[in-house]
Design a protein around this motif. Structure first.
Motif, PDB file in Angstrom:
ATOM      1  N   ALA A   1       4.040  -7.960 -23.224  1.00 24.59           N
ATOM      2  CA  ALA A   1       2.593  -8.235 -23.046  1.00 24.59           C
ATOM      3  C   ALA A   1       2.019  -9.433 -22.145  1.00 24.59           C
ATOM      4  O   ALA A   1       0.968  -9.704 -21.654  1.00 24.59           O
ATOM      5  N   LYS A   2       3.254 -10.150 -21.692  1.00 23.65           N
ATOM      6  CA  LYS A   2       3.018 -11.544 -21.106  1.00 23.65           C
ATOM      7  C   LYS A   2       1.950 -12.538 -21.908  1.00 23.65           C
ATOM      8  O   LYS A   2       1.209 -13.210 -21.141  1.00 23.65           O
ATOM      9  N   ALA A   3       1.935 -12.417 -23.050  1.00 19.92           N
ATOM     10  CA  ALA A   3       1.237 -13.336 -23.901  1.00 19.92           C
ATOM     11  C   ALA A   3       1.496 -14.730 -23.947  1.00 19.92           C
ATOM     12  O   ALA A   3       0.758 -15.550 -24.143  1.00 19.92           O
ATOM     13  N   PHE A   4       2.998 -15.145 -23.569  1.00 22.48           N
ATOM     14  CA  PHE A   4       3.598 -16.545 -23.286  1.00 22.48           C
ATOM     15  C   PHE A   4       4.525 -16.332 -22.479  1.00 22.48           C
ATOM     16  O   PHE A   4       5.120 -15.282 -22.041  1.00 22.48           O
ATOM     17  N   ASP A   5       4.890 -17.716 -21.952  1.00 22.25           N
ATOM     18  CA  ASP A   5       5.978 -17.542 -20.636  1.00 22.25           C
ATOM     19  C   ASP A   5       7.241 -18.317 -21.086  1.00 22.25           C
ATOM     20  O   ASP A   5       8.115 -18.448 -20.485  1.00 22.25           O
ATOM     21  N   MET A   6       7.374 -18.623 -22.359  1.00 26.09           N
ATOM     22  CA  MET A   6       8.650 -19.494 -22.727  1.00 26.09           C
ATOM     23  C   MET A   6       8.914 -19.056 -24.231  1.00 26.09           C
ATOM     24  O   MET A   6       8.084 -18.920 -25.053  1.00 26.09           O
ATOM     25  N   VAL A   7      10.056 -18.991 -24.520  1.00 25.50           N
ATOM     26  CA  VAL A   7      10.575 -18.519 -25.894  1.00 25.50           C
ATOM     27  C   VAL A   7      11.520 -19.635 -26.080  1.00 25.50           C
ATOM     28  O   VAL A   7      12.321 -20.110 -25.597  1.00 25.50           O
ATOM     29  N   ALA A   8      11.144 -20.184 -27.425  1.00 23.97           N
ATOM     30  CA  ALA A   8      12.085 -21.532 -28.123  1.00 23.97           C
ATOM     31  C   ALA A   8      12.747 -20.806 -29.239  1.00 23.97           C
ATOM     32  O   ALA A   8      12.188 -20.215 -30.057  1.00 23.97           O
ATOM     33  N   ALA A   9      13.831 -21.507 -29.352  1.00 26.89           N
ATOM     34  CA  ALA A   9      14.833 -21.033 -30.592  1.00 26.89           C
ATOM     35  C   ALA A   9      15.632 -22.168 -30.922  1.00 26.89           C
ATOM     36  O   ALA A   9      16.130 -22.975 -29.900  1.00 26.89           O
ATOM     37  N   TRP A  10      15.873 -22.404 -32.217  1.00 29.09           N
ATOM     38  CA  TRP A  10      16.507 -23.487 -32.680  1.00 29.09           C
ATOM     39  C   TRP A  10      17.977 -23.690 -32.120  1.00 29.09           C
ATOM     40  O   TRP A  10      18.400 -24.919 -31.636  1.00 29.09           O
ATOM     41  N   SER A  11      18.797 -22.425 -31.985  1.00 29.91           N
ATOM     42  CA  SER A  11      19.943 -22.558 -31.274  1.00 29.91           C
ATOM     43  C   SER A  11      20.339 -21.138 -30.746  1.00 29.91           C
ATOM     44  O   SER A  11      19.559 -20.317 -31.060  1.00 29.91           O
ATOM     45  N   VAL A  12      21.302 -21.173 -29.792  1.00 29.37           N
ATOM     46  CA  VAL A  12      21.548 -19.897 -29.065  1.00 29.37           C
ATOM     47  C   VAL A  12      21.976 -18.747 -29.996  1.00 29.37           C
ATOM     48  O   VAL A  12      21.709 -17.809 -29.838  1.00 29.37           O
ATOM     49  N   ASP A  13      22.535 -19.160 -31.265  1.00 30.88           N
ATOM     50  CA  ASP A  13      22.928 -17.932 -32.188  1.00 30.88           C
ATOM     51  C   ASP A  13      21.610 -17.462 -32.873  1.00 30.88           C
ATOM     52  O   ASP A  13      21.871 -16.422 -33.632  1.00 30.88           O
ATOM     53  N   ARG A  14      20.600 -18.248 -32.841  1.00 31.94           N
ATOM     54  CA  ARG A  14      19.545 -17.703 -33.536  1.00 31.94           C
ATOM     55  C   ARG A  14      18.467 -16.756 -32.895  1.00 31.94           C
ATOM     56  O   ARG A  14      17.775 -15.915 -33.087  1.00 31.94           O
ATOM     57  N   LEU A  15      18.833 -16.369 -31.553  1.00 28.12           N
ATOM     58  CA  LEU A  15      18.338 -15.622 -30.553  1.00 28.12           C
ATOM     59  C   LEU A  15      18.837 -14.031 -30.684  1.00 28.12           C
ATOM     60  O   LEU A  15      18.174 -13.211 -30.617  1.00 28.12           O
ATOM     61  N   GLY A  16      20.100 -14.120 -30.693  1.00 29.25           N
ATOM     62  CA  GLY A  16      20.883 -12.775 -30.880  1.00 29.25           C
ATOM     63  C   GLY A  16      21.813 -12.602 -31.894  1.00 29.25           C
ATOM     64  O   GLY A  16      22.424 -13.541 -32.369  1.00 29.25           O
ATOM     65  N   ARG A  17      21.991 -11.170 -32.298  1.00 28.37           N
ATOM     66  CA  ARG A  17      23.029 -11.000 -33.449  1.00 28.37           C
ATOM     67  C   ARG A  17      24.450 -11.051 -32.820  1.00 28.37           C
ATOM     68  O   ARG A  17      25.307 -11.306 -33.658  1.00 28.37           O
ATOM     69  N   SER A  18      24.515 -10.821 -31.638  1.00 25.64           N
ATOM     70  CA  SER A  18      26.037 -10.783 -31.085  1.00 25.64           C
ATOM     71  C   SER A  18      25.779 -11.157 -29.541  1.00 25.64           C
ATOM     72  O   SER A  18      24.578 -11.251 -29.102  1.00 25.64           O
ATOM     73  N   LEU A  19      26.773 -11.207 -28.730  1.00 24.17           N
ATOM     74  CA  LEU A  19      26.822 -11.509 -27.360  1.00 24.17           C
ATOM     75  C   LEU A  19      25.993 -10.742 -26.547  1.00 24.17           C
ATOM     76  O   LEU A  19      25.220 -10.750 -25.758  1.00 24.17           O
ATOM     77  N   THR A  20      26.347  -9.337 -26.930  1.00 19.79           N
ATOM     78  CA  THR A  20      25.552  -8.180 -26.100  1.00 19.79           C
ATOM     79  C   THR A  20      24.059  -8.311 -26.261  1.00 19.79           C
ATOM     80  O   THR A  20      23.261  -8.313 -25.312  1.00 19.79           O
ATOM     81  N   ASP A  21      23.616  -8.464 -27.488  1.00 17.29           N
ATOM     82  CA  ASP A  21      22.290  -8.618 -27.844  1.00 17.29           C
ATOM     83  C   ASP A  21      21.593  -9.870 -26.848  1.00 17.29           C
ATOM     84  O   ASP A  21      20.613  -9.689 -26.448  1.00 17.29           O
ATOM     85  N   LEU A  22      22.506 -10.750 -27.074  1.00 17.93           N
ATOM     86  CA  LEU A  22      21.933 -12.258 -26.385  1.00 17.93           C
ATOM     87  C   LEU A  22      21.851 -11.828 -24.909  1.00 17.93           C
ATOM     88  O   LEU A  22      20.824 -12.382 -24.568  1.00 17.93           O
ATOM     89  N   LEU A  23      22.688 -11.558 -24.355  1.00 15.53           N
ATOM     90  CA  LEU A  23      22.594 -11.197 -22.917  1.00 15.53           C
ATOM     91  C   LEU A  23      21.440 -10.160 -22.617  1.00 15.53           C
ATOM     92  O   LEU A  23      20.943 -10.537 -21.596  1.00 15.53           O
TER      93      LEU A  23
END
Length: 61
Positions: free
Chosen positions: A6-28
């Motif tokens: 919805a373009k409500a914001f233009d940046m996503v912040a996460a504590w670390s890279v492993d908090r963004l996706g459950r697997s490498l495929t999801d993260l990519l």
């Protein structure tokens, strides 16, 4: 991701890279979708939290 779409914001912040996706495929997939929508991603991996020095034990002889 609904807010990114919805373009409500233009940046996503996460504590670390492993908090963004459950697997490498999801993260990519998430990173690719962010790039396609014009959003960026930032990781807060090195946060300096000041801790008090360890307590010293005193012994009496």
């Amino acid at each position: 991701m609904k807010a990114v779409n919805a373009k409500a914001f233009d940046m996503v912040a996460a504590w670390s890279v492993d908090r963004l996706g459950r697997s490498l495929t999801d993260l990519l997939g998430i990173l690719q979708e962010l790039q396609e929508k014009g959003s960026t991603c930032s990781f807060i991996s090195k946060v300096s939290i000041r801790q008090p020095p360890p307590a010293r034990r005193c012994f009496r002889c």
